[in-house]
Design a protein around this motif. Structure first.
Motif, short mmCIF file in Angstrom:
data_model
loop_
_atom_site.label_atom_id
_atom_site.label_comp_id
_atom_site.label_asym_id
_atom_site.label_seq_id
_atom_site.Cartn_x
_atom_site.Cartn_y
_atom_site.Cartn_z
N THR A 81 121.58 13.96 23.32
CA THR A 81 121.52 15.16 23.86
C THR A 81 120.73 15.20 25.34
OG1 THR A 81 119.64 16.11 22.61
CG2 THR A 81 122.14 16.71 21.83
N ASP A 141 122.73 20.94 27.85
CA ASP A 141 123.89 21.25 27.16
C ASP A 141 124.92 19.99 26.80
OD1 ASP A 141 123.00 23.74 27.30
OD2 ASP A 141 124.12 24.15 29.13
N GLU A 142 124.55 18.86 27.41
CA GLU A 142 125.32 17.80 27.26
C GLU A 142 125.18 16.99 25.87
OE1 GLU A 142 125.16 15.09 30.45
OE2 GLU A 142 125.44 16.57 31.94
#
Length: 619
Positions: free
Chosen positions: A97, A100-101
């Motif tokens: 992570t 937000d990815e």
């Protein structure tokens, strides 16, 4: 105007969407792992755009992340896992992570193979056949040239790839087994996607340490080769290199850390003086040149003091042992990397695989400098604490090559061999030394001995009957000489006639060999096959006598068998005074020639002809 503005907005929006897509993991090393391994720690090296900015989590029973490290390059992420003995095989989801990815990497944990006859090690009962796969046999011409790889096969140029491959070896396993070989050492088969101008057919300039070069075949075919060799009760020794890689290795485009490699600008080329590694008086300048200098400009020198790299290399070793089932490793340029690292590497490998064996290449001139590198070497108190079982016995090889080319004296001729063997007390276990007459980096023994067949037979008899683990270079069984081809190395790195579909003869068959080749191959095969069951040669004590008139007599003594060997390199027949050898011969009456079956009375003096080697089992 409006239409142009709208197109611009769409373009920018599309570009921003593309930029927001999660980075992809391009490379994962190692590509998979196993449960219930002899080590619980797993290091993953992940490579991809900006991966160093991601953080990883796992939710898998009995698997935890112990640490994760970003490095100088933002494109690497190193993850360390603890995989307990209770963990089950399956897909291990690693969630990466960054804000937000999110990227989910499904990493495979396999079940270990339980087939018997893997990772067996090798010892003095073995006879090793050393080959360069590119020069042995071409079983699959379709892979000679691979689209996208830098170098194609070119049989018109001996300094380029010739096209030998794994399938060619598989096709000739009958030949090797019939010769009496029990192990095969292949020069490296790692991907060497180097520039044609360099000529990396030898395999020592790896560009990916987890891939077999596609011009040899594939990882899967390599594993099949190992399995097929094992089915014949033979073994495989893998050649590894931890000192350097090739300058086209993908690391070179993006160094993980600033100190992943030693600096050419700072250290330049190595001094090639292996003696420095064991020299108690060595200057820091000389030591740095040996350890940190590049082997050649095309081979960047790895910095094993970097802990991440050290872990990577050790784990790569364990991966190949487990994946392929190999029985041993020959470590190239053992004296050139960091000594503490090499000691750590040997310990961790042998702790994980106790039945395994390793031979380190230590190209040095004399016995004290050679013995230093073997485990428990007497008198070593400088902090080098290795468990390396075996070393390449270069001093003995030099002694044979020189001694058989000299006039006899107390220090020359066969005395040179005697004097070298007499220093064996400096080795922790000389029976574990790998002994040889020649290899891929030296002139061929037959050429070195002036193409004298009698001297060649004496040398070969010695190799098969003295202490240690014998290694035979491919083509030696045919008394190959040099060829006028390319550079010096290429003179003794010929292709085997018959290994290529368009060859006009095949030395793999009796009909394709010359009369002389058939005569010598029969001699060698008979001796090799006898050696397989000669327990005195495998385990027996060596008792030798000072050479006289260039005649060297020694015995191999075991409770179950005693063997007498006589090497007469003199120009006249030698009479052996039986009383001189009474301490051994008093227990016996006859000696049976292992090649002819003829008996000799050992209760009285007997004669051996000039330029002859003989071996007798005593009864």
């Amino acid at each position: 105007m409006k239409k142009s503005f709208l197109l611009t907005l769409i373009t920018l929006f599309t570009f921003s969407l593309l930029q927001a897509q999660p980075s992809q993991v391009e490379i994962v090393d190692p590509p998979f792992w196993w449960t219930q391994m002899p080590v619980n720690e797993l290091q993953l090296q992940l490579y991809g755009d900006e991966l160093g900015h991601y953080r990883a989590t796992v939710d898998y029973p009995e698997v935890t992340i112990t640490k994760q490290l970003a490095v100088d390059s933002p494109n690497y992420l190193f993850l360390y896992f603890d995989i307990s003995d209770e963990a089950l095989a399956g897909n291990l989801p690693i969630v990466l992570t960054r804000g937000d990815e999110e990227i989910t990497l499904n990493y495979e944990l396999k079940t270990r193979e339980t087939t018997e006859g893997r990772n067996m090690g090798f010892d003095a009962s073995d006879l090793i056949y050393l080959m360069m796969p590119d020069r042995f046999a071409n079983g699959d011409p379709s892979n000679d040239t691979i689209e996208g790889m830098r170098e194609a096969a070119d049989r018109s140029n001996p300094e380029r790839r010739q096209g030998g491959d794994i399938q060619g070896v598989i096709d000739q396993l009958d030949y090797l087994e019939n010769l009496g070989m029990t192990a095969i050492w292949f020069t490296p088969m790692f991907e060497n996607d180097m520039s044609p101008e360099y000529g990396a057919y030898h395999g020592y300039a790896a560009t990916d340490l987890y891939k077999v070069d596609r011009r040899y075949g594939s990882n899967e075919l390599y594993k099949e080769l190992v399995d097929r060799v094992h089915q014949r009760d033979m073994k495989v020794i893998m050649d590894m290199i931890h000192n350097h890689v090739g300058d086209k290795h993908w690391w070179m485009n993006d160094w993980p850390t600033k100190d992943w490699f030693h600096s050419w600008d700072e250290y330049g080329q190595t001094n090639f003086r292996g003696t420095v590694g064991s020299d108690p008086y060595a200057s820091e300048y000389d030591r740095d040149k040996l350890l940190n200098g590049w082997f050649v400009p095309e081979m960047p020198d790895l910095n094993q003091n970097n802990e991440l790299l050290a872990d990577y290399l050790i784990q790569n070793t364990l991966w190949w042992i487990e994946y392929s089932g190999i029985d041993g490793i020959r470590m190239d340029t053992y004296v050139y990397p960091d000594q503490k690292y090499m000691a750590r590497w040997s310990k961790e490998v042998l702790t994980a695989y106790p039945n395994f064996n390793i031979v380190g290449e230590a190209w040095v001139e004399n016995v004290p400098n050679e013995s230093y590198w073997q485990y428990d070497a007497p008198g070593v108190d400088d902090g080098y604490d290795s468990e390396l079982p075996s070393v390449t016995d270069f001093p003995l090889s030099f002694a044979v090559r020189q001694g058989l080319n000299e006039e006899f004296s107390w220090a020359n001729g066969l005395s040179k061999i005697y004097e070298t063997i007499a220093q064996d007390r400096l080795y922790a276990d000389p029976m574990k030394n790998v002994i040889f007459l020649d290899n891929h980096d030296m002139g061929r023994i037959y050429e070195t001995l002036g193409k004298d067949e009698d001297l060649f037979k004496i040398a070969y008899m010695f190799l098969m009957t003295t202490r240690g683990i014998p290694q035979v270079y491919y083509g030696t069984e045919l008394m190959m000489a040099h060829e006028n081809r390319g550079g010096d190395d290429e003179a003794w790195r010929q292709t085997m006639p018959g290994g290529w579909p368009d060859d006009d003869r095949s030395v793999f068959t009796e009909g394709g060999r010359t009369e002389q080749e058939n005569e010598i191959i029969d001699y060698i095969t008979q001796l090799n096959q006898w050696r397989k069951d000669a327990v005195a040669i495998h385990e027996g004590k060596l008792v030798h006598f000072i050479p006289e008139n260039n005649t060297y007599v020694y015995f191999r003594v075991h409770d179950e068998q005693t063997v007498m060997v006589v090497l007469n390199a003199g120009e006249e027949a030698a009479t052996l005074n039986r009383d001189r050898f009474a301490e051994i011969l008093d227990a016996f009456e006859v000696g049976v020639d292992v090649l002819s079956g003829q008996e000799v009375d050992v209760t009285q003096d007997f004669e051996i002809t000039a330029n002859t080697a003989g071996v007798w089992e005593l009864r």
